[in-house]
Scaffold this active site. Structure first.
Site, PDB file in Angstrom:
ATOM      1  N   LYS A  62      13.348  13.061 -19.090  1.00 43.14           N
ATOM      2  CA  LYS A  62      14.614  12.530 -19.628  1.00 43.14           C
ATOM      3  C   LYS A  62      15.384  11.762 -18.550  1.00 43.14           C
ATOM      4  CE  LYS A  62      18.064  16.227 -19.120  1.00 43.14           C
ATOM      5  NZ  LYS A  62      18.926  15.606 -18.136  1.00 43.14           N
ATOM      6  N   VAL A  74      -6.820  -3.601  15.999  1.00 42.36           N
ATOM      7  CA  VAL A  74      -7.336  -2.246  16.193  1.00 42.36           C
ATOM      8  C   VAL A  74      -8.289  -2.192  17.394  1.00 42.36           C
ATOM      9  CG1 VAL A  74      -8.804  -0.461  15.149  1.00 42.36           C
ATOM     10  CG2 VAL A  74      -7.045  -1.583  13.778  1.00 42.36           C
ATOM     11  N   ASN A  94      13.003   0.908  -2.113  1.00 41.27           N
ATOM     12  CA  ASN A  94      13.533  -0.408  -2.499  1.00 41.27           C
ATOM     13  C   ASN A  94      13.987  -0.443  -3.955  1.00 41.27           C
ATOM     14  OD1 ASN A  94      13.202  -1.321   0.064  1.00 41.27           O
ATOM     15  ND2 ASN A  94      11.275  -2.392  -0.320  1.00 41.27           N
ATOM     16  N   THR A 141     -11.058  -0.162   7.754  1.00 39.28           N
ATOM     17  CA  THR A 141     -10.778   0.474   6.469  1.00 39.28           C
ATOM     18  C   THR A 141     -11.854   0.042   5.474  1.00 39.28           C
ATOM     19  OG1 THR A 141      -8.441   0.493   6.970  1.00 39.28           O
ATOM     20  CG2 THR A 141      -9.039   0.677   4.645  1.00 39.28           C
ATOM     21  N   CYS A 147      13.732  18.067 -17.500  1.00 44.92           N
ATOM     22  CA  CYS A 147      14.464  17.209 -16.541  1.00 44.92           C
ATOM     23  C   CYS A 147      13.758  15.893 -16.215  1.00 44.92           C
ATOM     24  CB  CYS A 147      14.725  17.964 -15.250  1.00 44.92           C
ATOM     25  SG  CYS A 147      15.787  19.374 -15.520  1.00 44.92           S
TER      26      CYS A 147
HETATM   27  N1  LIG Z   1      -4.053  -4.030  11.833  1.00 40.57           N
HETATM   28  C1  LIG Z   1      -3.733  -2.769  11.660  1.00 40.57           C
HETATM   29  O1  LIG Z   1      -2.590  -2.347  11.926  1.00 40.57           O
HETATM   30  C2  LIG Z   1      -4.738  -1.787  11.153  1.00 40.57           C
HETATM   31  C3  LIG Z   1      -4.450  -0.436  11.192  1.00 40.57           C
HETATM   32  C4  LIG Z   1      -5.406   0.472  10.737  1.00 40.57           C
HETATM   33  C5  LIG Z   1      -6.619   0.022  10.239  1.00 40.57           C
HETATM   34  N2  LIG Z   1      -6.850  -1.321  10.194  1.00 40.57           N
HETATM   35  C6  LIG Z   1      -8.167  -1.759   9.693  1.00 40.57           C
HETATM   36  O2  LIG Z   1      -8.977  -2.024  10.833  1.00 40.57           O
HETATM   37  C7  LIG Z   1      -9.815  -3.150  10.606  1.00 40.57           C
HETATM   38  C8  LIG Z   1      -9.547  -4.224  11.626  1.00 40.57           C
HETATM   39  O3  LIG Z   1      -8.212  -4.656  11.480  1.00 40.57           O
HETATM   40  P1  LIG Z   1      -7.585  -5.699  12.481  1.00 40.57           P
HETATM   41  O4  LIG Z   1      -6.178  -5.925  12.033  1.00 40.57           O
HETATM   42  O5  LIG Z   1      -7.847  -5.264  13.882  1.00 40.57           O
HETATM   43  O6  LIG Z   1      -8.474  -6.978  12.127  1.00 40.57           O
HETATM   44  P2  LIG Z   1      -8.513  -8.413  12.845  1.00 40.57           P
HETATM   45  O7  LIG Z   1      -8.767  -9.396  11.786  1.00 40.57           O
HETATM   46  O8  LIG Z   1      -7.300  -8.563  13.708  1.00 40.57           O
HETATM   47  O9  LIG Z   1      -9.768  -8.300  13.797  1.00 40.57           O
HETATM   48  C9  LIG Z   1     -11.071  -8.221  13.335  1.00 40.57           C
HETATM   49  C10 LIG Z   1     -11.970  -8.792  14.426  1.00 40.57           C
HETATM   50  O10 LIG Z   1     -13.322  -8.572  14.045  1.00 40.57           O
HETATM   51  C11 LIG Z   1     -14.062  -9.677  14.561  1.00 40.57           C
HETATM   52  N3  LIG Z   1     -15.389  -9.725  13.948  1.00 40.57           N
HETATM   53  C12 LIG Z   1     -15.754 -10.169  12.719  1.00 40.57           C
HETATM   54  N4  LIG Z   1     -17.088 -10.067  12.562  1.00 40.57           N
HETATM   55  C13 LIG Z   1     -17.586  -9.524  13.702  1.00 40.57           C
HETATM   56  C14 LIG Z   1     -18.885  -9.166  14.138  1.00 40.57           C
HETATM   57  N5  LIG Z   1     -19.949  -9.338  13.358  1.00 40.57           N
HETATM   58  N6  LIG Z   1     -19.024  -8.653  15.368  1.00 40.57           N
HETATM   59  C15 LIG Z   1     -17.962  -8.461  16.152  1.00 40.57           C
HETATM   60  N7  LIG Z   1     -16.702  -8.794  15.804  1.00 40.57           N
HETATM   61  C16 LIG Z   1     -16.516  -9.313  14.591  1.00 40.57           C
HETATM   62  C17 LIG Z   1     -13.171 -10.858  14.252  1.00 40.57           C
HETATM   63  O11 LIG Z   1     -13.533 -12.008  14.980  1.00 40.57           O
HETATM   64  C18 LIG Z   1     -11.816 -10.294  14.644  1.00 40.57           C
HETATM   65  O12 LIG Z   1     -11.515 -10.550  15.996  1.00 40.57           O
HETATM   66  C19 LIG Z   1      -9.540  -3.571   9.164  1.00 40.57           C
HETATM   67  O13 LIG Z   1     -10.459  -2.942   8.317  1.00 40.57           O
HETATM   68  C20 LIG Z   1      -8.157  -3.051   8.900  1.00 40.57           C
HETATM   69  O14 LIG Z   1      -7.934  -2.816   7.527  1.00 40.57           O
HETATM   70  C21 LIG Z   1      -5.954  -2.229  10.656  1.00 40.57           C
END
Ligand SMILES: NC(=O)c1ccc[n+]([C@@H]2O[C@H](COP(=O)([O-])OP(=O)(O)OC[C@H]3O[C@@H](n4cnc5c(N)ncnc54)[C@H](O)[C@@H]3O)[C@@H](O)[C@H]2O)c1
Length: 438
Positions: free
Chosen positions: A271, A11, A225, A124, A268
């Site tokens: 059942k 992200v 699925n 999230t 509907c």
């Molecule tokens: N991956 C997705 O497709 C996606 C989509 C929408 C939302 N999200 C949400 O977004 C958030 C991030 O997801 P992601 O997949 O990018 O995670 P990720 O694990 O790829 O990246 C998280 C990053 O945060 C860094 N980090 C941890 N502690 C830190 C700190 N104190 N200071 C600075 N950096 C720090 C880590 O080193 C890592 O590089 C999550 O909450 C995820 O649920 C992810």
């Protein structure tokens, strides 16, 4: 704008690249030095379509810098996007340790900052985290108050790995959970140009929305699925079935059936679900999600019963008996189930339903009610006012202006209302109001 992004995973890195591409100055912060080095060299820390070229271009533009110094990044920016990971802990809870640690540093970083700072949580987070968990930490560490000196927002991220740059540019919508016009204005400046609707809501609703969207996606995949498993066992092409399911934009792929309310019933759905599960059993196909639906529906009726019994009132009036507003079909009506339970508990029940006239019931409808509530004739009243006037507790199971008008006109301060139909105009008017789950 001058922005800082905390957490340079999928992200954070994609957001950094896209925001820098759009002309903003972006400071990336991560605790992993390897990620910082890669970005410094114009390389991408994540594998994503288009990221190699985009990172090289934005690094060359001079608009991207990286650091592990939280205070410097906050000091040199007006908005911070927080994108740290929130994985599952062993017990299934959300591991928020990265966000908690970071909140402490972010609070300390604005202690001496004179300009207002906006923190936008894009990770999230389970509902309540920003306001109940992170805000107190930031307030304590900064010595400032949310809304006075800094602003907290939650803006769910909807990008999908694999198509994240495209999703960044064309999100389904932008939703900002915020309490402050200043922060909303800043986020409109940053994301308002995107080709989608921009919605503002409460911080908690925005947090809940993100979980809800992901749960809905998981539900849809599992629905397709499970349908495929049963279709395949029956020699039916699952793709043909699901493609046709998706062609119905009126009832299937639409807002229909997506409004909270009372349990479903009727002649509907129950059942046909039972027939589906029986078929699956015969073919040794496991369908746990579809198989769980009737139980969940039953629990909704139990919840209504719980609300009613917990009032301790004995004289109960029920408005509505058929399975939905506008029909006299009583078959498998969850209001009939409720009536059965209330009679079984020895409560005095009176019922009004504008569509249900016992003398006119025929066939399966008639035999259903005779089987389930044999003495229903003694309980039904033709006049809604008679039911209201003779009850201490009123169960509203029907929507509609006439019902709402009658309840508002006749209900007194002694009445308790249990609302199963989400009568928004009744809520607030009557003193003792209990919504089913609202
Ligand atoms: N991956 C997705 O497709 C996606 C989509 C929408 C939302 N999200 C949400 O977004 C958030 C991030 O997801 P992601 O997949 O990018 O995670 P990720 O694990 O790829 O990246 C998280 C990053 O945060 C860094 N980090 C941890 N502690 C830190 C700190 N104190 N200071 C600075 N950096 C720090 C880590 O080193 C890592 O590089 C999550 O909450 C995820 O649920 C992810």
């Amino acid at each position: 704008m001058n922005l800082s992004i905390f957490g340079l995973g999928y992200v954070g890195a994609v957001s950094l690249a896209c925001l820098a591409r759009d002309g903003h100055n972006v400071i990336g912060v991560d605790i992993e030095p390897a990620k910082l080095s890669l970005i410094r060299e114009g390389k991408t820390p994540v594998v994503e379509e288009g990221m190699i070229e985009l990172m090289a271009a934005v690094a060359a533009s001079g608009r991207v810098s990286v650091t592990s110094d939280v205070a410097a990044a906050v000091g040199d920016s007006e908005i911070s996007l927080i994108c740290v990971g929130t994985p599952s802990a062993a017990n299934g809870s959300q591991d928020q340790s990265a966000a908690l640690r970071l909140a402490k540093d972010l609070g300390a970083a604005i202690r001496n900052k004179t300009q207002p700072h906006v923190f936008v949580f894009r990770s999230t987070l389970v509902p309540g985290t920003v306001e109940d968990v992170l805000r107190p930490i930031i307030e304590r560490e900064s010595g400032k108050k949310d809304g006075e000196g800094f602003h907290l927002c939650f803006q769910p991220e909807f990008l999908r790995e694999g198509s994240s740059i495209r999703d960044y540019d064309r999100p389904p919508f932008t939703v900002v959970g915020s309490n402050h016009p200043y922060a909303i204005g800043k986020l409109k400046d940053l994301f308002g140009h995107l080709p989608c609707e921009f919605h503002v809501t409460s911080v908690r609703a925005a947090e809940m929305l993100k979980l809800c969207c992901n749960n809905f996606h998981a539900l849809k995949i599992t629905f397709a699925n499970e349908t495929a498993r049963l279709s395949h066992a029956l020699g039916v092409d699952p793709f043909e079935v699901m493609e046709l399911v998706c062609k119905d934009k009126q009832l299937n792929i639409s807002p229909a059936y997506l409004k909270p309310g009372y349990a479903f019933g009727g002649s509907c759905l129950p059942k046909d679900l039972r027939a589906t599960m029986h078929l699956a059993k015969q073919r040794d196909v496991e369908l746990p999600m579809l198989g769980g639906i009737l139980d969940s529906n039953r629990q909704h009726v139990e919840l209504a019963l719980h609300h009613i019994l917990s009032t301790g009132k004995r004289k109960v009036g029920m408005i509505g008996l058929s399975f939905k507003t506008g029909t006299d079909d009583l078959r498998e009506s969850p209001l009939v189930t409720l009536a059965e339970q209330l009679i079984g508990k020895g409560l005095d029940l009176l019922v009004y339903d504008p569509e249900v006239h016992l003398s006119r019931l025929l066939g399966a409808n008639k035999s259903f009610i005779e089987r389930h509530v044999p003495h229903i004739g003694r309980l039904i009243r033709e006049d809604i006012n008679e039911v209201i006037d003779n009850s201490e507790l009123l169960i509203v199971g029907l929507s509609g202006g006439a019902v709402s008008d009658a309840v508002q006109a006749r209900a007194t301060a002694e009445h308790t209302i249990v609302d199963l139909a989400h009568m928004t105009d009744v809520k607030g008017v009557v003193p003792n109001y209990i919504g089913l789950c609202w």
